[in-house]
Design a protein around this motif. Sequence first.
Motif, short mmCIF file in Angstrom:
data_model
loop_
_atom_site.label_atom_id
_atom_site.label_comp_id
_atom_site.label_asym_id
_atom_site.label_seq_id
_atom_site.Cartn_x
_atom_site.Cartn_y
_atom_site.Cartn_z
N SER A 7 -11.81 11.52 -1.08
CA SER A 7 -11.20 11.37 0.33
C SER A 7 -12.51 11.87 1.20
N THR A 67 -10.05 7.84 4.88
CA THR A 67 -9.61 7.44 3.70
C THR A 67 -8.32 7.17 3.70
N ILE A 69 -4.90 4.14 2.24
CA ILE A 69 -4.31 2.82 1.37
C ILE A 69 -3.59 1.88 2.16
N CYS A 95 0.87 4.79 -7.60
CA CYS A 95 -0.14 5.64 -7.13
C CYS A 95 -0.83 6.53 -7.88
N TYR A 96 -0.23 6.81 -9.22
CA TYR A 96 -0.81 7.48 -10.14
C TYR A 96 -0.95 6.79 -11.47
N ILE A 215 -7.39 0.70 -1.23
CA ILE A 215 -8.04 1.98 -0.69
C ILE A 215 -9.34 1.72 -0.05
N LEU A 218 -13.41 5.31 0.44
CA LEU A 218 -13.48 6.45 -0.57
C LEU A 218 -14.78 7.30 -0.74
N VAL A 231 -6.20 8.76 -11.63
CA VAL A 231 -6.46 8.65 -10.01
C VAL A 231 -5.16 8.90 -9.29
N VAL A 233 -3.17 8.56 -5.45
CA VAL A 233 -3.39 8.15 -4.04
C VAL A 233 -2.09 7.95 -3.48
N VAL A 248 -6.97 11.10 -1.88
CA VAL A 248 -7.14 10.44 -2.95
C VAL A 248 -8.16 11.52 -4.13
#
Length: 253
Positions: A7, A67, A69, A95-96, A215, A218, A231, A233, A248
Amino acid sequence: MKIVDLSKPIKYNKSDPWFMKVKIKHKPHQKAGLLLRFLGLPKRLFPKGFKGWADDSIKKMGVHSTTHIDAPWHYSPTVSGERAKTIDEIPLDWCYRDGLVIDMKHKEDFDAITVQDIQSFLDREKLSLKEGMIVLIKTGRDIYNGTKDFPNKGTGMSAKATEWLIDQGIKVMGIDSWGWDLPLKYLIKKAKETNNSELFWEAHLVGQRKEYCHIEQLVNLDELPYQGFKVAVFPLNIVGASAAPARVVAIFE
């Protein structure tokens, strides 16, 4: 555990477009001391060495300014006739996930990334997509981040490449360019030249018919291998919003 920050810093940057400038006011410790005295705590009762607390206010920051989403709501109010999700409605388990980098640094400015580009890279590197992965498109254009060139240079995703990723089970994808599509000014120019009403924002508008998030802006994708990391986010939980800033990170366990 190793963590790589993907980010960009949130701060004022004079080179950002006017509609994306961030303004933050930093309040020194002494300001809080004045507030405490106003609230009735005399200075003689301040703890030893206490000057007050520092504080900060975000005076201006759009949800797309750093940065961030994007939620499906950003692209369209509906997805295939159903109401699109706002950012607070995005499932957190999207998101993970396992991450995968697709290296497109060789692409020239204004040359859109195609399905063939992605498939050729995956074949060459012997990589495969798995449902639910977070896919990161590396263009190398984060070198322009913070400059006037950032919104106006770079490659971007085509509609067909975006749709192909969604069809492989990818719900969240990201890029280190200013935006997901080719640069806006270029798209406007080409739409006028070609009289093509399907050209502008074509990759974003895949979201009218297929649900996905992406996203934008980045950084540091060069610090990542192509695979072997998670990742995270997680967007700010802004009710009803089209997008949200996110910290992120790539996590190596």
